[in-house]
Design a protein around this motif. Structure first.
Motif, PDB file in Angstrom:
ATOM      1  N   VAL A  22      -1.783  -2.845   8.206  1.00 57.06           N
ATOM      2  CA  VAL A  22      -2.874  -3.421   7.435  1.00 57.06           C
ATOM      3  C   VAL A  22      -4.153  -3.039   8.156  1.00 57.06           C
ATOM      4  CG1 VAL A  22      -3.945  -5.527   6.585  1.00 57.06           C
ATOM      5  CG2 VAL A  22      -1.456  -5.331   6.642  1.00 57.06           C
ATOM      6  N   LYS A  23      -5.048  -2.384   7.417  1.00 52.15           N
ATOM      7  CA  LYS A  23      -6.310  -1.929   7.984  1.00 52.15           C
ATOM      8  C   LYS A  23      -7.427  -2.416   7.071  1.00 52.15           C
ATOM      9  CE  LYS A  23      -8.610   2.274   9.528  1.00 52.15           C
ATOM     10  NZ  LYS A  23      -8.516   3.738   9.591  1.00 52.15           N
ATOM     11  N   LYS A  24      -8.297  -3.249   7.614  1.00 56.15           N
ATOM     12  CA  LYS A  24      -9.413  -3.837   6.857  1.00 56.15           C
ATOM     13  C   LYS A  24      -8.910  -4.537   5.600  1.00 56.15           C
ATOM     14  CE  LYS A  24     -12.890  -0.661   8.553  1.00 56.15           C
ATOM     15  NZ  LYS A  24     -13.950   0.283   8.215  1.00 56.15           N
ATOM     16  N   GLY A  25      -7.796  -5.254   5.725  1.00 60.24           N
ATOM     17  CA  GLY A  25      -7.263  -6.029   4.617  1.00 60.24           C
ATOM     18  C   GLY A  25      -6.471  -5.232   3.598  1.00 60.24           C
ATOM     19  N   SER A  31       4.462   1.129   2.076  1.00 58.54           N
ATOM     20  CA  SER A  31       4.338   0.238   0.910  1.00 58.54           C
ATOM     21  C   SER A  31       3.243   0.712  -0.030  1.00 58.54           C
ATOM     22  CB  SER A  31       4.060  -1.203   1.353  1.00 58.54           C
ATOM     23  OG  SER A  31       5.176  -1.726   2.021  1.00 58.54           O
ATOM     24  N   LYS A  32       2.126   1.141   0.523  1.00 61.04           N
ATOM     25  CA  LYS A  32       1.023   1.653  -0.289  1.00 61.04           C
ATOM     26  C   LYS A  32       1.447   2.946  -1.001  1.00 61.04           C
ATOM     27  CE  LYS A  32      -3.401   2.031  -1.444  1.00 61.04           C
ATOM     28  NZ  LYS A  32      -4.114   1.022  -2.199  1.00 61.04           N
ATOM     29  N   LEU A  33       2.034   3.870  -0.257  1.00 61.94           N
ATOM     30  CA  LEU A  33       2.447   5.149  -0.844  1.00 61.94           C
ATOM     31  C   LEU A  33       3.534   4.967  -1.900  1.00 61.94           C
ATOM     32  CD1 LEU A  33       2.497   7.304   2.410  1.00 61.94           C
ATOM     33  CD2 LEU A  33       0.833   7.438   0.535  1.00 61.94           C
ATOM     34  N   ALA A  34       4.511   4.108  -1.609  1.00 60.95           N
ATOM     35  CA  ALA A  34       5.582   3.864  -2.580  1.00 60.95           C
ATOM     36  C   ALA A  34       5.034   3.201  -3.834  1.00 60.95           C
ATOM     37  CB  ALA A  34       6.674   2.999  -1.952  1.00 60.95           C
ATOM     38  N   GLY A  35       4.076   2.267  -3.669  1.00 65.32           N
ATOM     39  CA  GLY A  35       3.448   1.625  -4.821  1.00 65.32           C
ATOM     40  C   GLY A  35       2.698   2.623  -5.683  1.00 65.32           C
ATOM     41  N   HIS A  68       5.270  -1.248  -6.609  1.00 71.17           N
ATOM     42  CA  HIS A  68       3.851  -1.418  -6.926  1.00 71.17           C
ATOM     43  C   HIS A  68       3.494  -2.903  -6.973  1.00 71.17           C
ATOM     44  CE1 HIS A  68       0.278  -1.366  -9.663  1.00 71.17           C
ATOM     45  NE2 HIS A  68      -0.070  -0.464  -8.771  1.00 71.17           N
ATOM     46  N   GLN A  69       4.365  -3.688  -7.579  1.00 74.88           N
ATOM     47  CA  GLN A  69       4.122  -5.126  -7.671  1.00 74.88           C
ATOM     48  C   GLN A  69       4.078  -5.771  -6.288  1.00 74.88           C
ATOM     49  OE1 GLN A  69       3.225  -6.586 -10.449  1.00 74.88           O
ATOM     50  NE2 GLN A  69       2.880  -8.477  -9.332  1.00 74.88           N
ATOM     51  N   TYR A  70       4.929  -5.334  -5.394  1.00 75.69           N
ATOM     52  CA  TYR A  70       4.936  -5.859  -4.028  1.00 75.69           C
ATOM     53  C   TYR A  70       3.585  -5.600  -3.357  1.00 75.69           C
ATOM     54  CZ  TYR A  70       5.897  -6.227   0.955  1.00 75.69           C
ATOM     55  OH  TYR A  70       5.827  -6.553   2.286  1.00 75.69           O
ATOM     56  N   GLU A  71       3.102  -4.368  -3.472  1.00 78.08           N
ATOM     57  CA  GLU A  71       1.813  -4.013  -2.886  1.00 78.08           C
ATOM     58  C   GLU A  71       0.710  -4.914  -3.447  1.00 78.08           C
ATOM     59  OE1 GLU A  71      -1.559  -0.603  -3.233  1.00 78.08           O
ATOM     60  OE2 GLU A  71       0.370  -0.250  -4.186  1.00 78.08           O
ATOM     61  N   TRP A  72       0.685  -5.090  -4.779  1.00 78.59           N
ATOM     62  CA  TRP A  72      -0.330  -5.934  -5.413  1.00 78.59           C
ATOM     63  C   TRP A  72      -0.205  -7.386  -4.962  1.00 78.59           C
ATOM     64  CZ3 TRP A  72      -4.547  -5.346  -8.502  1.00 78.59           C
ATOM     65  CH2 TRP A  72      -4.828  -4.039  -8.893  1.00 78.59           C
ATOM     66  N   THR A  73       1.006  -7.870  -4.851  1.00 83.01           N
ATOM     67  CA  THR A  73       1.215  -9.265  -4.456  1.00 83.01           C
ATOM     68  C   THR A  73       0.685  -9.514  -3.053  1.00 83.01           C
ATOM     69  OG1 THR A  73       3.129  -9.490  -5.886  1.00 83.01           O
ATOM     70  CG2 THR A  73       2.979 -11.046  -4.061  1.00 83.01           C
ATOM     71  N   VAL A  74       0.999  -8.636  -2.133  1.00 83.47           N
ATOM     72  CA  VAL A  74       0.553  -8.817  -0.751  1.00 83.47           C
ATOM     73  C   VAL A  74      -0.961  -8.707  -0.649  1.00 83.47           C
ATOM     74  CG1 VAL A  74       0.626  -7.812   1.569  1.00 83.47           C
ATOM     75  CG2 VAL A  74       2.733  -8.102   0.254  1.00 83.47           C
ATOM     76  N   GLN A  75      -1.539  -7.726  -1.320  1.00 83.24           N
ATOM     77  CA  GLN A  75      -2.975  -7.495  -1.177  1.00 83.24           C
ATOM     78  C   GLN A  75      -3.840  -8.403  -2.054  1.00 83.24           C
ATOM     79  OE1 GLN A  75      -3.553  -3.031   0.385  1.00 83.24           O
ATOM     80  NE2 GLN A  75      -3.714  -3.249  -1.792  1.00 83.24           N
ATOM     81  N   ARG A  76      -3.361  -8.821  -3.216  1.00 81.83           N
ATOM     82  CA  ARG A  76      -4.245  -9.491  -4.161  1.00 81.83           C
ATOM     83  C   ARG A  76      -3.836 -10.899  -4.551  1.00 81.83           C
ATOM     84  NH1 ARG A  76      -4.477  -4.111  -4.774  1.00 81.83           N
ATOM     85  NH2 ARG A  76      -6.521  -3.195  -5.036  1.00 81.83           N
TER      86      ARG A  76
END
Length: 193
Positions: A22-25, A31-35, A68-76
């Motif tokens: 995690v860099k700057k939130g 996880s980002k690339l797979a999303g 993609h949903q996992y990435e969104w859930t963690v970040q947003r």
């Protein structure tokens, strides 16, 4: 699932070999690339293109959107993000649903981040099969209705396998107007979810 993405894109760099940081939130790493990769596959499916060079079928695409949903859930789907990005929209939704306005329909347009934020702030969870729970995939909308005494929320969506123009609807919640108004005011003013 990430192995499926690696096999589909068949590159010399494997997503599964990367770590998550995690860099700057924001997520950086697998996880980002797979999303992002799963979002590309979903766009190919929606555009009627050959998905993943013919290496991925429709059911796999819907399954991979969980990445993609996992990435969104963690970040947003967290309080600081959702409150900072969605409080203004929530205030407008509250005003529209609680007023005695003569408007029969009011449409709020937003991005997937808005859907995610509204869902999180209202503690709302939805199912839209074949997508993962709480999906913010393209073609997904949240419909809120004031019937005079209660606020009802439904998720309205389509898949790329349903008859064109026929939306699917799934109930999310149904609560008294006063409870809904108190919930939204509490979220906006105090940040309590």
């Amino acid at each position: 699932m990430i192995t499926t993405i690696d096999n589909t894109f068949n590159g010399h760099k494997r997503i599964s070999e990367k770590g998550d940081k995690v860099k700057k939130g924001n997520f950086n790493g697998k996880s980002k690339l797979a999303g992002l990769a799963s979002e590309v596959l979903l766009a190919q499916l929606g555009g009627g293109l050959e998905v993943g060079w013919g290496r991925v079928d429709h059911s796999q695409v819907y399954g991979l959107t969980a990445l993609h949903q996992y990435e969104w859930t963690v970040q947003r789907r967290n309080l600081p993000y959702a409150r900072s990005k969605t409080s203004m929209m929530m205030a407008h939704i509250l005003d529209a649903l609680s007023s005695s306005s003569r408007n029969r329909y009011i449409v709020f347009m937003g991005h997937a981040g808005d859907l995610s934020g509204v869902g999180f702030l209202l503690n709302a969870h939805w199912r839209a099969p074949p997508f993962p729970d709480n999906t913010v995939a393209p073609g997904v909308a949240l419909r809120l209705e004031n019937d005079g005494s209660r606020i009802k929320m439904e998720v309205v969506y389509t898949t790329y396998d349903t008859e064109e123009g026929v939306p699917l609807v799934s109930p999310v919640f149904d609560m008294p107007i006063t409870e809904f108004c108190n919930l939204v005011v509490n979220i906006i003013l105090t940040g309590n979810v």
